[in-house]
Write an enzyme that holds these catalytic residues in place. Structure first.
Site, PDB file in Angstrom:
ATOM      1  N   LYS A 195     -39.624 -14.445  54.438  1.00  0.00           N
ATOM      2  CA  LYS A 195     -39.073 -14.209  55.771  1.00  0.00           C
ATOM      3  C   LYS A 195     -38.891 -15.558  56.436  1.00  0.00           C
ATOM      4  CE  LYS A 195     -41.501 -12.681  59.404  1.00  0.00           C
ATOM      5  NZ  LYS A 195     -42.168 -11.756  60.354  1.00  0.00           N
ATOM      6  N   HIS A 242     -43.776  -5.919  74.515  1.00  0.00           N
ATOM      7  CA  HIS A 242     -42.866  -5.146  73.670  1.00  0.00           C
ATOM      8  C   HIS A 242     -43.574  -4.580  72.443  1.00  0.00           C
ATOM      9  CE1 HIS A 242     -39.158  -4.044  71.608  1.00  0.00           C
ATOM     10  NE2 HIS A 242     -39.547  -4.755  70.567  1.00  0.00           N
ATOM     11  N   GLN A 243     -44.394  -5.389  71.771  1.00  0.00           N
ATOM     12  CA  GLN A 243     -45.069  -4.953  70.548  1.00  0.00           C
ATOM     13  C   GLN A 243     -46.112  -3.869  70.816  1.00  0.00           C
ATOM     14  OE1 GLN A 243     -44.464  -5.792  67.286  1.00  0.00           O
ATOM     15  NE2 GLN A 243     -46.058  -4.346  66.706  1.00  0.00           N
ATOM     16  N   SER A 260     -50.823 -12.626  73.507  1.00  0.00           N
ATOM     17  CA  SER A 260     -50.612 -14.000  73.019  1.00  0.00           C
ATOM     18  C   SER A 260     -51.637 -14.942  73.644  1.00  0.00           C
ATOM     19  CB  SER A 260     -49.192 -14.458  73.342  1.00  0.00           C
ATOM     20  OG  SER A 260     -48.951 -14.354  74.740  1.00  0.00           O
ATOM     21  N   MET A 303     -54.592  -7.917  66.936  1.00  0.00           N
ATOM     22  CA  MET A 303     -53.285  -8.085  66.307  1.00  0.00           C
ATOM     23  C   MET A 303     -52.471  -9.250  66.862  1.00  0.00           C
ATOM     24  SD  MET A 303     -53.717  -5.709  64.208  1.00  0.00           S
ATOM     25  CE  MET A 303     -52.164  -5.983  63.379  1.00  0.00           C
ATOM     26  N   GLY A 304     -52.975  -9.947  67.866  1.00  0.00           N
ATOM     27  CA  GLY A 304     -52.177 -10.982  68.510  1.00  0.00           C
ATOM     28  C   GLY A 304     -52.432 -12.401  68.058  1.00  0.00           C
ATOM     29  N   THR A 305     -53.552 -12.631  67.388  1.00  0.00           N
ATOM     30  CA  THR A 305     -53.923 -14.006  67.026  1.00  0.00           C
ATOM     31  C   THR A 305     -53.384 -14.355  65.649  1.00  0.00           C
ATOM     32  OG1 THR A 305     -55.894 -13.930  68.421  1.00  0.00           O
ATOM     33  CG2 THR A 305     -55.852 -15.592  66.689  1.00  0.00           C
ATOM     34  N   LYS A 314     -55.075 -19.613  69.252  1.00  0.00           N
ATOM     35  CA  LYS A 314     -55.016 -18.302  69.904  1.00  0.00           C
ATOM     36  C   LYS A 314     -56.355 -17.582  69.780  1.00  0.00           C
ATOM     37  CE  LYS A 314     -50.167 -16.769  69.841  1.00  0.00           C
ATOM     38  NZ  LYS A 314     -49.281 -15.700  69.341  1.00  0.00           N
ATOM     39  N   GLY A 342     -55.906  -8.908  62.221  1.00  0.00           N
ATOM     40  CA  GLY A 342     -54.570  -8.808  61.656  1.00  0.00           C
ATOM     41  C   GLY A 342     -53.748 -10.051  61.939  1.00  0.00           C
TER      42      GLY A 342
END
Length: 323
Positions: free
Chosen positions: A68, A139-140, A201, A221-223, A228, A294
């Site tokens: 990706k 959004h996520q 974030s 799930m953000g790091t 972060k 995650g």
């Protein structure tokens, strides 16, 4: 070569469709049948202040090879009215190296991220979990909430966000599912939620260890970048920690801070794929706190990209070009 444009992906791939490929590739990683390649991430500089990079890998079990390419352009929305996150997935034939597909990656990134937290809830949350707590309302977060709600018979949703007005997004999703939603402070969220999904974030811990009750499952799930941090490092010391990939967890995930503070060791972090494969028991008691770190790996992107190509062919939506 097959092309699946970005605009076609949401109609082709549901969150349910994304779940199994992500679960399977986590299992393959834990068996040693799939590996992620080193991540390349560079700051482009200039007026756009963009970050650009590559995530790739090879899943021998799924016969999927690719990468990706993309990143974050912080001024896209304000200057061009397009999303700040931009990515494209490229797949190759492992036997010959020839390109087989090019797929828009923006929606797929959201779907695979939601699928990974849902996989952790399926395998680690208590079966009797009734209250889902959400930290973050960007959004996520809507993707995360929709995917999480499919994993347990939740009876209500509670949420916290730095900007409370954004919680209306989550309230709407909960309403779609026929569930009540309530804005709460972090103390209440930690004491009432059986499952917590954090998707921010943040570069400073939001949720503290003392705020979380025994038996909770947390999906962080953000790091995904050095520096972060969404939860206090001491929370990882209280919990049994699982992750998508240990190497990323200790360098760019939540575990980076707990490792730096000497609160846990790398050996204490478990791949979620081991639970899926049955080589790790997962949750051991109703009182145990479990935490999924995650970080996001390239193999997730390749797995959902291969699935959307399959769906596009079946639906007659695949665009074929000669290469």
């Amino acid at each position: 070569m097959i092309i699946v444009p970005e605009a076609a992906c949401p109609a082709l791939l549901s969150l349910e469709d994304a779940f199994e490929p992500v679960e399977q590739v986590f299992a393959a990683m834990a068996r040693g049948d799939a590996e992620n390649f080193p991540v390349v991430r560079e700051a482009l500089g200039g007026a756009e202040e963009a970050l650009y990079g590559f995530k790739g890998g090879y899943d021998r079990a799924g016969e999927t090879l690719g990468l990706k390419a993309g990143g974050y352009w912080p001024h896209n929305l304000e200057r061009r009215n397009i999303t700040n996150h931009q990515s494209t997935v490229y797949l190759f034939d492992p036997a010959t190296g020839r390109p087989t597909a090019m797929i828009g990656g923006n929606y797929l990134t959201a779907a695979r991220t939601a699928a990974s937290s849902a996989v952790s809830i399926k395998h680690l949350a208590r079966a009797d979990s009734k209250v889902l707590g959400m930290i973050g309302a960007g959004h996520q977060a809507a993707f995360q909430l929709r995917a999480a709600l499919r994993q347990r018979a939740f009876e209500r949703v509670i949420g916290w966000n730095l900007h409370p007005e954004m919680l209306a997004r989550l309230a709407d999703v909960a309403k779609e599912a026929g569930l009540p939603f309530e804005e709460v402070d972090l103390d209440r969220l930690g004491q009432e939620a059986d499952v917590i999904v954090s998707i921010t974030s943040s570069f400073a811990p939001i949720l503290k260890a003392a705020q979380v009750k025994p038996g909770t499952h947390i999906a962080c799930m953000g790091t995904d970048t050095k520096g972060k941090q969404e939860v206090e490092a001491a929370l990882l010391a209280r919990a049994t920690v699982f992750t998508d990939e240990v190497a990323q967890s200790v360098t760019i995930g939540e575990a980076q801070h707990a490792i730096a503070e000497g609160l846990i060791t790398e050996a204490a972090i478990n791949p979620i794929g081991a639970v899926i494969n049955g080589t790790h028991p997962g949750r051991s008691s109703a009182e145990e706190i479990t935490l999924f770190d995650g970080t996001g790996v390239g193999l997730q992107d390749l797995a959902v990209a291969a699935k959307v190509v399959e769906l596009a062919k079946t639906a007659g939506k695949a665009i074929e070009v000669e290469v």
